[in-house]
Design a protein around this motif. Sequence first.
Motif, PDB file in Angstrom:
ATOM      1  N   ILE A 730       0.835  -1.112  -0.015  1.00 27.15           N
ATOM      2  CA  ILE A 730      -0.056   0.067   0.139  1.00 27.15           C
ATOM      3  C   ILE A 730       0.889   1.164  -0.154  1.00 27.15           C
ATOM      4  O   ILE A 730       0.614   2.342  -0.714  1.00 27.15           O
ATOM      5  CB  ILE A 730      -0.802  -0.117   1.333  1.00 27.15           C
ATOM      6  N   TRP A 731       2.094   1.260   0.875  1.00 27.47           N
ATOM      7  CA  TRP A 731       2.657   2.428   0.902  1.00 27.47           C
ATOM      8  C   TRP A 731       3.480   2.573  -0.596  1.00 27.47           C
ATOM      9  O   TRP A 731       3.411   3.630  -1.174  1.00 27.47           O
ATOM     10  CB  TRP A 731       3.908   1.938   1.621  1.00 27.47           C
ATOM     11  N   GLN A 732       3.867   1.348  -1.211  1.00 31.22           N
ATOM     12  CA  GLN A 732       4.510   1.591  -2.444  1.00 31.22           C
ATOM     13  C   GLN A 732       3.500   2.256  -3.417  1.00 31.22           C
ATOM     14  O   GLN A 732       3.866   3.014  -4.332  1.00 31.22           O
ATOM     15  CB  GLN A 732       5.025   0.298  -2.939  1.00 31.22           C
ATOM     16  N   GLN A 733       2.405   1.750  -3.681  1.00 27.16           N
ATOM     17  CA  GLN A 733       1.206   2.330  -4.236  1.00 27.16           C
ATOM     18  C   GLN A 733       0.881   3.772  -3.999  1.00 27.16           C
ATOM     19  O   GLN A 733       0.747   4.523  -5.101  1.00 27.16           O
ATOM     20  CB  GLN A 733      -0.105   1.639  -3.951  1.00 27.16           C
ATOM     21  N   LEU A 734       1.119   4.324  -2.909  1.00 21.96           N
ATOM     22  CA  LEU A 734       0.815   5.673  -2.634  1.00 21.96           C
ATOM     23  C   LEU A 734       1.952   6.324  -3.098  1.00 21.96           C
ATOM     24  O   LEU A 734       1.732   7.498  -3.779  1.00 21.96           O
ATOM     25  CB  LEU A 734       0.707   5.918  -1.048  1.00 21.96           C
ATOM     26  N   VAL A 735       3.018   5.973  -3.088  1.00 23.93           N
ATOM     27  CA  VAL A 735       4.404   6.706  -3.298  1.00 23.93           C
ATOM     28  C   VAL A 735       4.186   6.762  -5.093  1.00 23.93           C
ATOM     29  O   VAL A 735       4.388   7.848  -5.845  1.00 23.93           O
ATOM     30  CB  VAL A 735       5.745   5.956  -3.200  1.00 23.93           C
ATOM     31  N   GLY A 736       3.814   5.588  -5.747  1.00 25.42           N
ATOM     32  CA  GLY A 736       3.635   5.525  -7.097  1.00 25.42           C
ATOM     33  C   GLY A 736       2.436   6.649  -7.675  1.00 25.42           C
ATOM     34  O   GLY A 736       2.782   7.098  -8.592  1.00 25.42           O
ATOM     35  N   ILE A 737       1.422   6.648  -6.873  1.00 28.03           N
ATOM     36  CA  ILE A 737       0.436   7.606  -7.184  1.00 28.03           C
ATOM     37  C   ILE A 737       0.834   9.193  -6.819  1.00 28.03           C
ATOM     38  O   ILE A 737       0.624   9.906  -7.917  1.00 28.03           O
ATOM     39  CB  ILE A 737      -1.036   7.556  -6.203  1.00 28.03           C
ATOM     40  N   GLN A 765      -4.427  10.281   5.672  1.00 28.53           N
ATOM     41  CA  GLN A 765      -3.702  11.534   5.855  1.00 28.53           C
ATOM     42  C   GLN A 765      -2.688  11.412   6.357  1.00 28.53           C
ATOM     43  O   GLN A 765      -1.299  12.088   6.102  1.00 28.53           O
ATOM     44  CB  GLN A 765      -4.726  12.243   6.895  1.00 28.53           C
ATOM     45  N   LEU A 766      -2.274   9.992   7.280  1.00 24.84           N
ATOM     46  CA  LEU A 766      -0.735   9.849   7.750  1.00 24.84           C
ATOM     47  C   LEU A 766       0.095   9.529   6.581  1.00 24.84           C
ATOM     48  O   LEU A 766       1.321  10.224   6.545  1.00 24.84           O
ATOM     49  CB  LEU A 766      -0.750   8.668   8.548  1.00 24.84           C
ATOM     50  N   GLY A 767      -0.292   8.904   5.540  1.00 24.49           N
ATOM     51  CA  GLY A 767       0.578   8.562   4.670  1.00 24.49           C
ATOM     52  C   GLY A 767       0.595   9.689   3.734  1.00 24.49           C
ATOM     53  O   GLY A 767       1.962   9.999   3.170  1.00 24.49           O
TER      54      GLY A 767
END
Length: 844
Positions: A730-737, A765-767
């Motif tokens: 999920i973190w990697q997806q967020l960075v990709g987005i 929000q934390l992400g």
Amino acid sequence: MTNDQLQWQIQPTIQPPEWFIQEVRQHAGTSGHYAAQLLWQRGIREPEQLAGFLNPVLFKPASPFAFGQEMWWAIERLQQARNAGEIVAIWGDFDADGITSTAVLWDGLGQFFTQNTNLLYHIPNRLTESHGLNYQGIEALAQQRVKLIVTCDTGSTNISEIELAKQLGIDVIVTDHHTLLPERLAVTAIINPRNLSPEHQLFNLSGVAVAYKLVEALYETLPDIPKQPLEDLWDLVAIGLIADLVKLSGDCRYLAQLGIEKLQEDSQKSPAMRRRPGVGRLLEYCKKSGDRPTDISFGIGPRINAVSRIKGDARFCVELLTSRDIKHVEKLARETELANARRKSLQKDVEQQAAQKLTELDLSTTGVIILTEIGWPVGVLGLVAGQIAQKTGRPTILLTLEEAEEQESRGAEEQRGRGAEEDNYSFPHSPTPPLPHSPLARGSARSVNQIDLYQLVSDQAHLLHRFGGHPFAAGLSMPVENIPLFTEAINQRLRQQIGADDNKLGSRIISVDLTVTVAELGINLFRELKLLEPCGMGNPVPQLLIKDCWFENIWNRNIQDAGGKKVSYIKTEFQICDDSAQIGFPGIWWGHYKEEIPQGRCDAIVELDFNTYKKRYEVRVIAVRSLLSNLAPIQHWLTQTDWILDWRNQAEEQRSGGAGERGSGGAEEQRSRGAEENHLEPMVDRQTLIIRECPTNWDDLQLWFRRALQTKQKLAIAYPPPQPVPPSQIWQQLVGIAKYLSRTGKTATQAQLQQKLGIGDACLQLGLQTLTKLGFQVKNGDGYYQITKHPELETPNLDAEISRDIEQFLAAVREELFRRQYFYEIPLSTIRSVAYQTTFSQND
């Protein structure tokens, strides 16, 4: 708020003496019985006291020279400035009290000094400057050859700034009402009612009323000079007084009464004939006539405050209040209205995000609520903090974390001696500023239940950058890294402060003034209650108890928004009925849904009002509770074994379309479901409500319990099992987005981001906050997130601090996934038990 937090305190019925009722009757034009009872309860019992309370003509106001030698010194210096042709500057503030104070001095001193030549004014920018005097502004006035500064609604604690003015050859007269320092400032004069005894009739004056008293003294000492009557300032004084929520007693009440009369008188004229066409235009925008204090507190005041909250610079508001140029003030009024609309939108966004964060707190172990978020607009945090404090019965602090460009700008401003705080207070305590590279959290605090919030914050001064305020509200800033320690310390200090008095936390007392029937509601009762106006602190709006009543024709426009969340500013409309009348009486309940109104007979606390827009009398519900006699049928319904249905084991098959859907709308509903799957959006037919997304806490389910109870529908739990996605993915997806949005310049809504990542608001929000540590800039405008990163900025090495932030995000995602798994697996018997307990706790 549940009723174990809400305590009803019914005042005993007191029968005033007959002579007293007769006196009140002469003013009321009705029986006078209810008004007499209220006045007697509130300590208005002597004939002279009663006459002055009800009729301002019979009130004896205090002389402006009741301030003593300080007022004489101020008048002497102003006369000296006038005789010498010196330039005088008014230094105001950016809230409604400060703006009206500036306008009063601009119009009032403008009778003795030539405006824009010998008389100037300065209003600090809310978003870039603090309240009070500042170095840069004083230096700018010195360059304009100003020799005298007259402050209003500010200045009582600005020691170093006043010293700078003195060094630059500028004298200072302070007019203010905020807390004084132990030692007198080195100023020409300081006119502040805090120098008087608490029993003095001037003690509760707000900033605008103190400014008015200075002008009044000048009118008395130089009576042949003014061309405009002093009475022309009364409407401005009333706006500032009521908007600032001061105790409306003594001269405060007197001036507010006179001002409301002037306000109403002017609003009834054509725009070309009005003394203040800008004020009249504001009243038109908020559909008010100016004859009620609520026209100010809910209409004019919030609109003036909105300008600085949204734009920062509120100087044009002084023009709006004082200019006679109709075309010009129309433009300014329209700009003010747009700012207020924007304020509502931003406030709504923060309310929704804060509400979600609130569900993740265990209030049973929380004393002071502290919520933080990156990018929250600082101008609305005080408003939302006040709402949360009232709802939860706990002091609340909302903090916004500054972004990179704000940090750089703030570092430069600190070098020039400025800060940037949100709330309407001077800041006597200014610990050593953080280094420019240290990010700050800024925000607002609000208190309830007589808890001294200022002292709580003051005790943690060593952790703060700047702060100021009073017992019920404060503004503050601190290094971000101090937030955890501050949170722990202030909660510990609160436990020490309240000791064994647990009633101060999580509770709210509603004091009921009168018991009435539906038949008694209407114009005659309204006229009697209106005698107590203007209402406010020390003289609250009368609360009426209607016993053994019920509600009919209940409706509201929206239950949920497109994302399945509660809609801000929602209201429920109804007819309230009892056995005394054949037809019901109209009413509204702000911020509540029709499902929250109990079925059957109940007791209700209301306020009686006149709706200017609809031209009708109506009640506003404050609180309602079911009668015990109604609980038996509710209990029977809740204990039905099949009231809540468990369809979780069918959810996957239904989602893939492999099974028929019980209680649904069939194929059409299947086609519409795709955009709604990530929200708790109901699929309703005549028999069943269906919940399709797995919740993360019990609060997500409570609205469904109430809806099912209200509509007598079954409730189907039909959410699928959580997807076993690793948090790191999920973190990697967020960075990709983030990289995609930065590269393309596109934006995404919160719902789109949550749907793509499969996480809730708090984790998102934390992400986003963690992304800023990687060099991204995250902005939220009108509900759309924009994420940018300069191409030349490479992703920094993952040092220990960034790694720790990422791990916190991963831990939050794990916690959310655990909660979803818990609610997916929780037994149906537990859900039914909680539904039963929740419903009864709200109907006891």
